[in-house]
Design an enzyme around this catalytic site. Structure first.
Site, PDB file in Angstrom:
ATOM      1  N   PHE B 111       0.850  -1.180   0.000  1.00 24.28           N
ATOM      2  CA  PHE B 111       0.000   0.000   0.000  1.00 24.28           C
ATOM      3  C   PHE B 111       0.893   1.239   0.000  1.00 24.28           C
ATOM      4  O   PHE B 111       1.873   1.313   0.755  1.00 24.28           O
ATOM      5  CB  PHE B 111      -0.929   0.000   1.213  1.00 24.28           C
ATOM      6  CG  PHE B 111      -1.993   1.063   1.128  1.00 24.28           C
ATOM      7  CD1 PHE B 111      -3.051   0.921   0.241  1.00 24.28           C
ATOM      8  CD2 PHE B 111      -1.928   2.208   1.890  1.00 24.28           C
ATOM      9  CE1 PHE B 111      -4.026   1.905   0.127  1.00 24.28           C
ATOM     10  CE2 PHE B 111      -2.892   3.195   1.794  1.00 24.28           C
ATOM     11  CZ  PHE B 111      -3.948   3.042   0.908  1.00 24.28           C
ATOM     12  N   ASP B 182       2.821  -5.811   7.572  1.00 26.51           N
ATOM     13  CA  ASP B 182       1.631  -4.974   7.644  1.00 26.51           C
ATOM     14  C   ASP B 182       0.429  -5.889   7.456  1.00 26.51           C
ATOM     15  O   ASP B 182       0.302  -6.558   6.425  1.00 26.51           O
ATOM     16  CB  ASP B 182       1.695  -3.898   6.554  1.00 26.51           C
ATOM     17  CG  ASP B 182       0.469  -2.991   6.543  1.00 26.51           C
ATOM     18  OD1 ASP B 182      -0.587  -3.388   7.080  1.00 26.51           O
ATOM     19  OD2 ASP B 182       0.560  -1.896   5.962  1.00 26.51           O
ATOM     20  N   TYR B 207      -9.988  -0.526  10.988  1.00 32.10           N
ATOM     21  CA  TYR B 207     -11.257  -0.030  10.428  1.00 32.10           C
ATOM     22  C   TYR B 207     -11.728  -0.868   9.257  1.00 32.10           C
ATOM     23  O   TYR B 207     -12.787  -0.599   8.704  1.00 32.10           O
ATOM     24  CB  TYR B 207     -11.163   1.450  10.038  1.00 32.10           C
ATOM     25  CG  TYR B 207      -9.942   1.855   9.243  1.00 32.10           C
ATOM     26  CD1 TYR B 207      -9.823   1.512   7.904  1.00 32.10           C
ATOM     27  CD2 TYR B 207      -8.920   2.572   9.833  1.00 32.10           C
ATOM     28  CE1 TYR B 207      -8.698   1.875   7.183  1.00 32.10           C
ATOM     29  CE2 TYR B 207      -7.792   2.952   9.121  1.00 32.10           C
ATOM     30  CZ  TYR B 207      -7.686   2.598   7.795  1.00 32.10           C
ATOM     31  OH  TYR B 207      -6.581   2.950   7.081  1.00 32.10           O
ATOM     32  N   LYS B 208     -10.939  -1.874   8.877  1.00 26.17           N
ATOM     33  CA  LYS B 208     -11.369  -2.756   7.792  1.00 26.17           C
ATOM     34  C   LYS B 208     -12.123  -3.948   8.381  1.00 26.17           C
ATOM     35  O   LYS B 208     -13.243  -3.803   8.854  1.00 26.17           O
ATOM     36  CB  LYS B 208     -10.138  -3.192   6.994  1.00 26.17           C
ATOM     37  CG  LYS B 208      -9.417  -2.024   6.313  1.00 26.17           C
ATOM     38  CD  LYS B 208      -8.149  -2.512   5.588  1.00 26.17           C
ATOM     39  CE  LYS B 208      -7.390  -1.351   4.987  1.00 26.17           C
ATOM     40  NZ  LYS B 208      -8.072  -0.759   3.823  1.00 26.17           N
ATOM     41  N   ARG B 354     -12.756  -4.223  -7.019  1.00 23.78           N
ATOM     42  CA  ARG B 354     -12.343  -4.977  -5.842  1.00 23.78           C
ATOM     43  C   ARG B 354     -13.558  -5.324  -4.984  1.00 23.78           C
ATOM     44  O   ARG B 354     -14.393  -4.464  -4.711  1.00 23.78           O
ATOM     45  CB  ARG B 354     -11.357  -4.118  -5.051  1.00 23.78           C
ATOM     46  CG  ARG B 354     -10.654  -4.806  -3.939  1.00 23.78           C
ATOM     47  CD  ARG B 354      -9.568  -3.917  -3.366  1.00 23.78           C
ATOM     48  NE  ARG B 354     -10.125  -2.850  -2.535  1.00 23.78           N
ATOM     49  CZ  ARG B 354      -9.466  -2.241  -1.545  1.00 23.78           C
ATOM     50  NH1 ARG B 354      -8.207  -2.557  -1.289  1.00 23.78           N
ATOM     51  NH2 ARG B 354     -10.040  -1.289  -0.845  1.00 23.78           N
TER      52      ARG B 354
END
Lengths: 395, 395
Positions: B111, B182, B207-208, B354
């Site tokens: 990312f 990560d 938060y995912k 996605r």
């Protein structure tokens, strides 16, 4: 003009809250606003909230609100992270602006995290920078041609001692040093002329006088003519020129937005944005005048009633922030006894009893009552009582 | 065992939410918990909430909950800041552990913020470190005796491609490099054996898949036998051994607590702590099995109905995270059309559609319906319609 707006705050019954300089109280409208953010924005809009509910733009929007309270222009302040992180960002950027200098001047009255963050950065860089922490009154003598950065908190967290922002900023500039002001105990406490000072950076928190709630986001200001040259060490994706291009290469956003780092804490940001509503229509000069009036009453009353207490703040209100500190060897126990009576201040080692004056929700009756409680605590002298000592050791 | 717990989430009517890998939906109990935190803790306890309501200890307490979902022990994870900041902390500490090496190995599928933060640190240190970003499949070949740090996101945010954590961690160790994982797209998505991997550091966001809400705090793991030797670059006061001693000198707290920095975001932390309740009693192996089953149905259905779409994720579910990506030149417009139909996934440049699979609130009926909508979108081909193009340009 009165600045008292007690009706806008939820204050517990029977409490006189003289610790708004540590954590501001709850503005009444915050709970409902946060409930609606949770249900109608997160719950209903889900990922679409980033644009649909304006979350993405919030750090700029709230930054403009904060800017208006600290004498800065629109577009020069952004919100996020914690004050510690913002100190690091400013200092890292400042050191890069003075690559040939090695000295950082702060003072021994700075809040420890500012000094710790500087120490951590110095250790990571490992280039021979040194942090000097003279006494506050010796700062001016310490700023010289070898000084890369002057980093000070305007209002001393222990004593309330106020640095002369204009004079020190000018001295730093004359010596070629970068100036960073920490406004933790200034924002919402007194008028600040940030733009007028010419300083390069300022940082601060919003959970004290700005009533943003526990863990509310911090702010950072960059002098607008410099922002385009600042190289962010904490180069996060939301400080990128085009975060959603997902480029491999970093290109900083224009202006202060490059000081954004990661995903902003939307709940905290929303609570803060709502909380800032209590400042609408207020003039910081009026707030300052009201604060000084309350402080003067408190000092006069306490000194008259409790000669044992030593004023640890400057006597001249023009050189004092929005707090009054008294020193006493039994300060810790005395503060515990005071809190038990519903007068909430706080204690700072080794012997400081600290009282914050926040005229939006504290009035003269509160101050007179608080002074009476202080007097009663020093009449009771509970700390001489073995039972109290036993209890205090447990809690 | 079924892991479906749709009743624990507030999901908008008519929405099939395949974007829980970007922002998890609202667990039903969070709103009430946060309201009580605001009124009964902040409002009523004021500054006393730090101890009285357990705010000060929350980063450790929540860290233990997260640790249990990623194969780590109690006391090895702490919460706070953003993922970007935690990446920086880990990388700064890791580089200090290998002072004679200059190479950081990541990959082009990481990312962007991880790469940007690494770049920012490299620029600040200015010691000749270099960041290599080979293709994900070439990472193994890039790890050598000159490698100071290997820093990878386990699940590729675009394709869902899954790195072999155990094998790469072992290789890094064999070459003498420090390993940072990560887990942004891993925590709550699949079983992670962090302790078993032997890696030195891990970071992630909540938060995912962990449904902590927009801007929920990040986490950092430090291998417990190393924590006492880690020198925190972001040396904040809440990572101090005794924050309330207000010492001038920094002494790091024991263990991972030294990776705390500033005042934690109590509202976000409380929302997250409440949200983590939906995981009680779940086995990550069951979650993984359910996720794969849903993904396989989706791939089969979409490929049968829309031959135009190219699977951009690995076909072997063992090498795929909890998302499925399809590539299409009109992917952006197609995703807009899909969202308009109530099927929310997202788009990642240049051409990736996605879809995240989160079996706590998505079931097979949702997946079948979503595949039908995908088919309908590619039948409609609204992007060929000038009216649609005009609307899309505006929004």
């Amino acid at each position: 003009m009165t600045v008292l707006r007690k009706h806008l705050f939820d204050l517990p019954e029977g409490v006189i809250y003289l610790d708004g300089n540590s954590l501001g109280p709850l503005p009444k409208s915050v709970g409902a606003r946060l409930s609606s953010m949770i249900a109608d924005e997160w719950g209903a809009q889900l990922i679409r909230g980033w644009n649909g509910a304006g979350w993405m733009d919030q750090p700029r929007r709230v930054g403009d609100r904060v800017a208006s309270l600290i004498g800065a222009s629109d577009g020069t302040v952004t919100m996020g992270d914690t004050l510690s992180i913002k100190v690091y960002q400013a200092l890292d950027a400042a050191l890069k602006m003075r690559p040939d200098r090695r000295k950082i001047v702060s003072d021994s009255g700075n809040f420890p995290t500012d000094l710790y963050m500087a120490g951590g950065l110095i250790r990571s860089l490992d280039k021979g920078h040194r942090l000097e922490t003279p006494k506050p009154e010796d700062v001016i003598a310490a700023i010289d041609e070898d000084t890369a950065v002057v980093m000070l908190t305007q209002v001393d967290y222990r004593t309330g001692r106020l640095h002369d922002m204009a004079a020190i900023s000018k001295l730093a500039r004359d010596k070629g040093a970068v100036m960073i002001w920490d406004l933790a105990h200034s924002a919402g406490a007194l008028p600040v002329d940030l733009a007028g000072s010419g300083c390069e950076f300022a940082v601060g928190c919003t959970y004290k006088y700005l009533n943003g709630g526990p863990g509310a986001p911090a702010f950072i200001y960059v002098r607008p003519d410099l922002a385009a040259d600042v190289d962010p060490g904490l180069a996060g994706w939301l400080g990128h020129e085009a975060p959603f291009a997902f480029d491999i290469d970093y290109r900083p956003a224009p202006g202060v937005a490059r000081m954004r780092v990661g995903t902003p804490p939307v709940m905290q940001m929303t609570a803060l944005e709502e909380a800032l509503g209590v400042w609408d229509g207020l003039d910081m000069q009026d707030v300052r005048a009201a604060s000084i009036a309350l402080q003067e009453v408190f000092i006069r009353q306490v000194e008259a009633k409790v000669p044992d207490l030593t004023l640890a703040s400057p006597r001249d209100p023009a050189t004092r922030g929005s707090q009054v500190s008294f020193a006493h060897p039994e300060g810790y126990a005395a503060m515990q006894a005071l809190i038990a009576r519903g007068v909430i201040g706080d204690f700072r080692a080794p012997d400081i009893m600290r009282f914050g004056f926040t005229p939006l929700f504290i009035d003269e009756d509160d101050v007179l009552a608080a002074a009476d409680h202080v007097a009663a605590v020093f009449t009771d002298r509970l700390w001489d009582n073995p039972e109290f000592q036993k209890r205090a050791a447990v809690t």
